[in-house]
Design a protein around this motif. Sequence first.
Motif, mmCIF file in Angstrom:
data_model
loop_
_atom_site.group_PDB
_atom_site.id
_atom_site.type_symbol
_atom_site.label_atom_id
_atom_site.label_comp_id
_atom_site.label_asym_id
_atom_site.label_seq_id
_atom_site.Cartn_x
_atom_site.Cartn_y
_atom_site.Cartn_z
ATOM 1 N N UNK A 1 -7.275 -4.231 13.182
ATOM 2 C CA UNK A 1 -6.299 -5.052 12.454
ATOM 3 C C UNK A 1 -6.703 -5.212 10.987
ATOM 4 N N UNK A 2 -7.965 -5.464 10.757
ATOM 5 C CA UNK A 2 -8.455 -5.648 9.384
ATOM 6 C C UNK A 2 -8.272 -4.374 8.561
ATOM 7 N N UNK A 3 -8.579 -3.210 9.145
ATOM 8 C CA UNK A 3 -8.462 -1.958 8.404
ATOM 9 C C UNK A 3 -7.000 -1.612 8.112
ATOM 10 N N UNK A 4 -6.117 -1.811 9.085
ATOM 11 C CA UNK A 4 -4.707 -1.478 8.878
ATOM 12 C C UNK A 4 -4.084 -2.384 7.825
ATOM 13 N N UNK A 5 -4.200 -3.694 8.032
ATOM 14 C CA UNK A 5 -3.544 -4.644 7.132
ATOM 15 C C UNK A 5 -4.223 -4.661 5.763
ATOM 16 N N UNK A 6 -5.555 -4.785 5.768
ATOM 17 C CA UNK A 6 -6.269 -4.845 4.492
ATOM 18 C C UNK A 6 -6.211 -3.548 3.717
ATOM 19 N N UNK A 7 -6.361 -2.405 4.416
ATOM 20 C CA UNK A 7 -6.291 -1.123 3.734
ATOM 21 C C UNK A 7 -4.916 -0.848 3.160
ATOM 22 N N UNK A 8 -3.864 -1.149 3.948
ATOM 23 C CA UNK A 8 -2.506 -0.952 3.444
ATOM 24 C C UNK A 8 -2.202 -1.850 2.258
ATOM 25 N N UNK A 9 -2.661 -3.108 2.322
ATOM 26 C CA UNK A 9 -2.444 -4.033 1.212
ATOM 27 C C UNK A 9 -3.193 -3.587 -0.038
ATOM 28 N N UNK A 10 -4.394 -3.038 0.140
ATOM 29 C CA UNK A 10 -5.178 -2.571 -1.010
ATOM 30 C C UNK A 10 -4.449 -1.434 -1.732
ATOM 31 N N UNK B 1 -5.165 -17.528 8.355
ATOM 32 C CA UNK B 1 -6.602 -17.244 8.369
ATOM 33 C C UNK B 1 -6.853 -15.762 8.654
ATOM 34 N N UNK B 2 -6.155 -15.221 9.653
ATOM 35 C CA UNK B 2 -6.334 -13.813 10.003
ATOM 36 C C UNK B 2 -5.870 -12.888 8.874
ATOM 37 N N UNK B 3 -4.753 -13.223 8.234
ATOM 38 C CA UNK B 3 -4.257 -12.389 7.135
ATOM 39 C C UNK B 3 -5.216 -12.422 5.950
ATOM 40 N N UNK B 4 -5.797 -13.591 5.676
ATOM 41 C CA UNK B 4 -6.756 -13.688 4.573
ATOM 42 C C UNK B 4 -8.011 -12.866 4.868
ATOM 43 N N UNK B 5 -8.480 -12.915 6.105
ATOM 44 C CA UNK B 5 -9.637 -12.102 6.497
ATOM 45 C C UNK B 5 -9.332 -10.620 6.316
ATOM 46 N N UNK B 6 -8.134 -10.200 6.757
ATOM 47 C CA UNK B 6 -7.771 -8.784 6.661
ATOM 48 C C UNK B 6 -7.648 -8.346 5.204
ATOM 49 N N UNK B 7 -7.009 -9.182 4.367
ATOM 50 C CA UNK B 7 -6.842 -8.813 2.957
ATOM 51 C C UNK B 7 -8.191 -8.666 2.270
ATOM 52 N N UNK B 8 -9.128 -9.527 2.623
ATOM 53 C CA UNK B 8 -10.447 -9.488 1.978
ATOM 54 C C UNK B 8 -11.300 -8.341 2.529
ATOM 55 N N UNK B 9 -11.563 -8.374 3.844
ATOM 56 C CA UNK B 9 -12.491 -7.414 4.427
ATOM 57 C C UNK B 9 -11.879 -6.018 4.541
#
Length: 662
Positions: free
Chosen positions: A161-170, A310-318
Amino acid sequence: MQTIAPRLWRLLLVLVAASAAFLGGAAPASAHAALTGSDPKQGAVVDKAPAQVKLTFSEKVAMSDGSVRVLDPAGKRADTNRTTDLGANTYGVKLRKSLPDGTFTVAYQVVSADSHPIAGAFTFSIGAPSDTKAVLPAQEAGGGLVGVLYDIARYLSYAGFILVVGGGAFVLGCWPRGAGVRPVQRLVTYGWVTLTGSTLALLMLRAPYTGSGKLADALDMGKLGDVLNTKTGAALVSRLLLLAAAALFIAVLFGAYDKREDPKEKKDLTFGLAIGGTVVAIGIAATWAMAEHASTGIQAGIAMPVDVLHLLAVAAWLGGLAALVVALYRTSSVEAVAVRRFSRVAFASVVVLAATGLYQSWRQVGSWSALTGTSYGQLLLVKIGLVVVLVGVASISRRWTGRIASGAGEAPAETAAVIVEQRAEKTSANAGKASANAEKTSANAEKKAANKPAGVRKPVTVPAPSGGADDTERSAQLARQRAAMATAREKRIRDADPHRSGLRRSVLTEAGIAVVLLAVTTALTTTEPGRTEEEAARATSAAAAAQRSGPLALKVPFDTGGQDGKGTVRIELDPGRTGSNDLHVYVKRPNGSAFDVPEVKVSFTLKAKDLGPLPVAPDHIATGHWTASGVQIPMAGNWKIAVTVRTSDIDQVTVNKNTQIG
């Protein structure tokens, strides 16, 4: 500098192994609901068999027929296999009629409202305590191989979840040009595959995880159907449907979006992807919030949206951090402006994490004593410490970002990009020139041969054109060598920038800490919240106090070894708590008649406090009946009651019984 990539992989492997060891060494999932009371109470002795056994939990649980089993002294089922919800978190199972006297075992295995399995057992007696042949399964709910696999799948689902959401947002918000960078594409795609695979694994393992603990039950379609009817099953299926939409988002982001050249079209597509991606990300995060900690306990209506944030913030950061690590180590052209944008995103994520984490901590822990005195509170302190360290390392990364932004680090990357582009153009031009020369040579040779008289013509050997198989192979080999040399030269230029190298090291350190932080966070989701643990402990203590407010009755057989030396001794302590008590001792023969033995003595020992033995000499007041008043029990605890029975001048025996008093 050529060993940076191997070192990167070795460090990541070590961090992943450490995280796996942390998860593997953790205990099986703790109960997130606790048994706070029962009727009959644990250890109670009742005169006649009750119509049903009632269990009260600290929160609502999912219970089906067979979730509660009552076993008689012979180990046979004494219940009707039908459970009933009696309201107020109390559940009952009816008992059969004409039950024998003796000790009965109550075993239960249910699922708490936040999706975790709960199992336990206790005993009560009808008439008098007895030996029991009841055998409980050794497999603990949520433990064993199935529990380990389930925890691994849970960890991988968070990571995906972190890689998909955070990577796509990056890519979409910080580095749009990264949509065409192959390593970044692979990172986000692997994240989607990991999240999808782990979600399927969780769905298949759910039945054995909350039930039998047998891995083979993962392939039982009947039990899988039962899982789909639960809250957790619905959440996992919803996540799979949302992942189909996420796959479409990834395909557009790395396909049509990357190929758009018109600025207006690209801007419109960026807006559409941002809206759609945000909706999908919120939906996937909600599948955790609706099925775990946030969905139970106090203020669930507030806790669930806070958990999503909280989960979205973790994903965006990590997740953005993971994409930045890949960009810095696998490419040489990440712009300083992209790093600055991510720095702002990371700062905003930390602010959101601090606010939502503070609320979640208050809600799940509830008191300072639970913060230090419960497993959940202690893990939370570890998580807070890791976040503080992570923020400290991130501040170092921000300083490196500022140095790059000042212009010191731009030249090497730009120069490398120009060199590679020029070299590619030169290689293409040379290849075209060589092909033209070969064609010209062949044409001239043919012309000369045709102009000579027929009698004097000699065979003319025409050089093989450069487009032959051998020359083609040599050209391809030469092109590969040139590309390798260009790549090596580009890497040397990139690594020569001290600012960018410093940023890579600090961001890699952040990523390593984030891997361990994710392991601690996953462990928190499988640990009983501190507030629940303390509430359950208080309720259990109150139930124990209520249980001991009535007379304590124990029945113990004895055999002095002499003639007419067998019988039973019954001990009654009223009111059976700390302070002054009345003691009654009844001695009976095997046939149940009163047994007037020459002497009976009693003593009390509290081994945990090194107290006793405290002797009591009861008075003989009737046939087979002795009594003593004012027996002092100075403190609560697990007391050993020793009764000495003498049946003749030389035949006596001391029998012991442990019981909770006070």
